[in-house]
Design an enzyme around this catalytic site. Structure first.
Site, mmCIF file in Angstrom:
data_model
loop_
_atom_site.group_PDB
_atom_site.id
_atom_site.type_symbol
_atom_site.label_atom_id
_atom_site.label_comp_id
_atom_site.label_asym_id
_atom_site.label_seq_id
_atom_site.Cartn_x
_atom_site.Cartn_y
_atom_site.Cartn_z
ATOM 1 N N CYS A 107 0.839 -1.194 0.000
ATOM 2 C CA CYS A 107 0.000 0.000 0.000
ATOM 3 C C CYS A 107 0.884 1.257 0.000
ATOM 4 O O CYS A 107 1.516 1.555 -0.997
ATOM 5 C CB CYS A 107 -0.995 -0.042 1.146
ATOM 6 S SG CYS A 107 -2.386 1.102 0.928
ATOM 7 N N HIS A 209 -3.587 -5.001 0.478
ATOM 8 C CA HIS A 209 -3.026 -5.442 1.766
ATOM 9 C C HIS A 209 -3.077 -6.969 1.856
ATOM 10 O O HIS A 209 -4.026 -7.540 2.407
ATOM 11 C CB HIS A 209 -3.808 -4.820 2.921
ATOM 12 C CG HIS A 209 -3.421 -3.411 3.221
ATOM 13 N ND1 HIS A 209 -2.464 -3.078 4.154
ATOM 14 C CD2 HIS A 209 -3.858 -2.238 2.687
ATOM 15 C CE1 HIS A 209 -2.324 -1.754 4.196
ATOM 16 N NE2 HIS A 209 -3.156 -1.222 3.317
ATOM 17 N N GLU A 211 -1.570 -8.934 3.772
ATOM 18 C CA GLU A 211 -1.483 -9.470 5.132
ATOM 19 C C GLU A 211 -2.858 -9.807 5.704
ATOM 20 O O GLU A 211 -2.961 -10.540 6.699
ATOM 21 C CB GLU A 211 -0.743 -8.490 6.056
ATOM 22 C CG GLU A 211 -1.496 -7.222 6.423
ATOM 23 C CD GLU A 211 -1.353 -6.091 5.412
ATOM 24 O OE1 GLU A 211 -1.645 -4.936 5.782
ATOM 25 O OE2 GLU A 211 -0.954 -6.357 4.259
#
Length: 233
Positions: A107, A209, A211
């Site tokens: 990001c 993102h 994660e």
């Protein structure tokens, strides 16, 4: 025996608190990929020392980058710039690049990677002449909001040609740095991923993102690339 790759993870300083801010998802995913995460607070005077210590770098998400880093006046639509963090991450990114060590930008981190290597960004997507998708989703970050078309072969081999992503940004890459190539686009033309032009390097920027998504591949790739650097040294 090859030691566990040490991956530096940049974190937010907290001017309102005597501490730092780091989402657990980042370091948990690095650890699951076989890396030893090292949290890196914004200390620009320690760039050389940290660059020598770590085997790879994860540039995390966060606030906007100050426009002076890419030669533009600041837009009133930009906010939450942190001059110390900007200097820290851009300097650290350049140091890792010079050493040929692997970099993953997520990001804001993708935008930092692009700016550090000579590109720039849209300070707000409303400034772009073309209409945009909703890139700052209201739904939970564990859910996806749009598809990206992957145009880079190695990334496509890992994720497929069309990949559903979450989207949590109001800025985006505009002019791509000379040493990077686009790796994925949204249907509105926003660049969603960047890849190192030099195939001997690992440098990957992702506008989404990962994660918070089930796919482990980006963290595994970063760890594997760091392990190769260790083996060659």
């Amino acid at each position: 025996m090859t030691h566990m790759p040490v991956i530096g993870l940049t974190v937010n300083g907290r001017p309102d608190l005597p501490g730092i801010d780091c989402r657990q998802a980042y370091y948990r995913r690095l650890a699951a990929a076989g890396a030893l995460p090292m949290l890196l607070p914004p200390l620009p005077q320690q760039i050389a020392a940290y660059a020598a210590k770590i085997d790879g770098l994860l540039l995390s998400g966060g606030g906007d980058v100050d426009a002076h880093w890419f030669g533009q006046p600041a837009s009133p639509l930009a906010h939450a710039a942190d001059a110390r963090r900007d200097a820290w991450e851009i300097g650290l990114c350049r140091a890792l690049w010079r050493q040929g060590k692997p970099i993953l930008g997520i990001c804001r981190g993708m935008q930092v990677l692009n700016i550090a290597l000579g590109g720039d960004i849209w300070q707000d997507l409303s400034l772009r002449p073309q209409p945009c998708l909703e890139h700052n989703q209201s739904r939970p970050r564990q859910q996806t909001s749009h598809l990206v078309e992957i145009c880079q072969g190695n990334l496509a081999a890992g994720l497929g040609r069309r990949y559903a992503v979450n989207s949590l940004h109001h800025q985006a890459v505009r002019r791509i740095a000379p040493d990077l190539i686009p790796a994925a686009y949204a249907s509105d033309g926003i660049c969603e991923a960047l890849w190192a032009k030099d195939g001997r390097r690992f440098a990957l920027g992702l506008q989404w993102h990962p994660e918070y998504l089930p796919e482990d591949a980006p963290f595994q790739w970063l760890t594997a690339a760091a392990r190769l650097i260790i083996q060659r040294s």
